[in-house]
Scaffold this active site. Structure first.
Site, PDB file in Angstrom:
ATOM      1  CB  CYS A 131      -0.958   0.002   1.193  1.00  0.00           C
ATOM      2  SG  CYS A 131      -0.191  -0.477   2.755  1.00  0.00           S
ATOM      3  CG  HIS A 251      -0.880   4.098   4.557  1.00  0.00           C
ATOM      4  ND1 HIS A 251      -1.529   3.800   5.732  1.00  0.00           N
ATOM      5  CD2 HIS A 251      -0.410   2.914   4.076  1.00  0.00           C
ATOM      6  CE1 HIS A 251      -1.457   2.489   5.944  1.00  0.00           C
ATOM      7  NE2 HIS A 251      -0.803   1.924   4.950  1.00  0.00           N
TER       8      HIS A 251
END
Lengths: 349, 349
Positions: A131, A251
């Site tokens: 990710c 994130h």
């Protein structure tokens, strides 16, 4: 005769990423004729709604993949290692969200905005990158194309959902306990299978995944090695420090880069990112506009802001990159690969 | 005749840092004969306990400093600009925790572990550096002494207490609201006086202080300029990205450095830091030992871990630096300066 749609399987259908995959297939109107939902024995029997219909989750086994065109795996590396070859054997193309095959030289590691053409040489398995890596390369590739790229140093601010549903629950439970002045026992983060667990609520943990011999964590080495593979730049200097912070989803990354060309301005970097696929430029200090994880949840894009030219080096810049780690970082990138496979004629209706 | 102790004043006595200053004076057994506690009109009249005795907080004005030996200021830049010269005029030495005088070339900017000797040329005012800067230079100075230092790139993970008591309350209130599914209105962070305020609970805000013309925030420029001044290295390359995260107290920093010497190992860096004043080395990946903000609260030290040699450049290293921003980052560094003044005979009993 053309079919109405494909037979798609989702392995790990009840997990945080699996749930997003199913939702993304529906949201994107991906041509699904049959959806097979698979999981471990523990979660089998659960029912999941897809396009208004309840589908029962079944135990994943080799025979589950008979007739499947595309299988999206997100049930951990061990499951992928055991079952992805079985799916391929039965004619499916596997898009694997685990790290099991990412660095296998026979497996393309793909972010469609960056290296979609690597899909053409697949041998049945296509790996979906980590990710943190995905959102970074989406922002760096257009800069590389325009100005070249020499060096990347990234510090991450990663959400707990990257560690699964249990980690989200742990953050909530701990935060409630701390605010109520009650005690608690950390059990999941930083790594469930590790010996020690630490408080994540109102804290920052500089460990994601286990440590390697060289002092870097596996997460950090994934960012380093995967970036080089996806961008076809084995010579690129990349370093990463990966940190878990008390955010549910989204994130963030503080990224320092050095480009090849001299004399480039921050404005030129911004102009390139403004036109880049999959990127949304959010950069206006005068209006306090910059990306934040709380704003990116549920969106497929990679958000970039805080773009500044370094004060010491003419070819260096700083960026702040944010994205929904469950979507572009996982589910959306996997479905996007499936869309690319259709578009390129690598799978046919 | 030797006195029993000094007359110390604390300006901003009811604030997050002021409270820690009073506690630190007591904990360190600093020789205080008289303690004068000062604040704005709004907080005057409150009572604070020092060494078991209640002291009433008074409104700060020029006359408040008559007879004061050392005045610790932490009530905002405007108060320092107005009253620090008045305190000096009346014979006090001012240790100022605001940014008002830090870059004034007639004012030493001091972290005792790094440049204690700069105290000798003070002209009445001594500046206490920015919290993020202090913990970084405490870790970098011993490395500079041993191996030289060329370049620093830092990304911060800063606690809300750096923005004062109201920001701590805002984080708690927001976290409670989100966990209860209730709505809330951000009012304090990122910068109270700015037009827009954002959610901090379960989020990350890449803005601390206001923006400058060059796209960096004032916080980032403080780290850059103050580091050069404290370390006497105008030529040092320094870049900073400052980010607020949902932590009450304890700043963390991901720091990349390039040293002058080639061929240095991570072990050599660790050995130097193990012996360094004010530093506690917490670095054992095999035992999952690394610094975290939740562990540093209430401690005076700077904690360093995750020390790794860069994989591309022989002279580059990565570090993770954590400290209590209210203590070493503010109150303890100020009291430590007062201790140094006594030790060096710059103030006398």
């Amino acid at each position: 005769m053309e079919r109405k749609g494909l037979h798609v399987a989702v392995v790990g259908a009840t997990g945080a990423v699996g749930q997003q995959m199913i939702q993304t297939l529906e949201n994107r109107k991906f041509p699904v004729e049959t959806l097979t939902l698979l999981s471990s024995e523990r979660s089998a029997g659960k029912k999941v709604v897809f396009k208004g219909q309840e589908i029962e989750v079944q135990v994943a086994k080799p025979e589950s993949f008979a007739g499947v065109d595309i299988a999206l795996f997100s049930a951990g590396g061990a499951v992928s290692k055991a079952l992805a070859p079985e799916a391929v054997k039965r004619g499916a193309i596997v898009v694997d969200n685990t790290s099991a095959f990412r660095m296998d030289e026979n497996v393309p590691l793909v972010v469609p905005e960056v290296n979609e053409s690597d899909l053409t040489w697949h041998n049945g398995i296509i790996a979906n990158p980590n990710c943190s890596t995905i959102q970074m390369v989406v922002a760096l590739e257009p800069i590389r194309q325009a100005f070249g790229l020499k060096k990347v140093i990234v510090s991450t601010y990663q959400a707990v959902s990257g560690a699964g549903s249990q980690a989200i629950e742990e953050l909530k439970t701990q935060a409630k306990a701390i605010l109520a002045g009650e005690s608690f026992t950390p059990e999941i983060l930083p790594v469930k299978s590790e010996r020690k667990h630490y408080q994540i609520a109102f804290n920052a943990i500089p460990q994601i995944d286990k440590f390697q011999e060289n002092g870097f964590t596996f997460e950090e080495m994934k960012m380093i090695n995967e970036t080089k593979k996806i961008m076809h730049m084995p010579e690129l200097e990349v370093a990463a420090t990966c940190v878990r912070i008390p955010v549910m989803t989204g994130h963030s990354e503080s990224v320092y880069i050095e480009v090849e060309k001299e004399g480039i301005s921050a404005e030129q970097i911004k102009r390139v990112l403004k036109e880049a696929p999959g990127v949304v430029l959010q950069d206006d200090p005068a209006d306090q506009l910059y990306p934040m994880p709380a704003d990116c949840v549920g969106k497929n894009d990679v958000f970039v802001g805080r773009i500044r030219k370094d004060l010491d080096r003419d070819n260096a810049f700083h960026l702040w990159i944010v994205s929904d780690n469950l979507l572009k970082g996982a589910a959306w990138n996997s479905v996007q690969i499936a869309e690319s496979l259709l578009k390129l004629g690598l799978v046919n209706l």
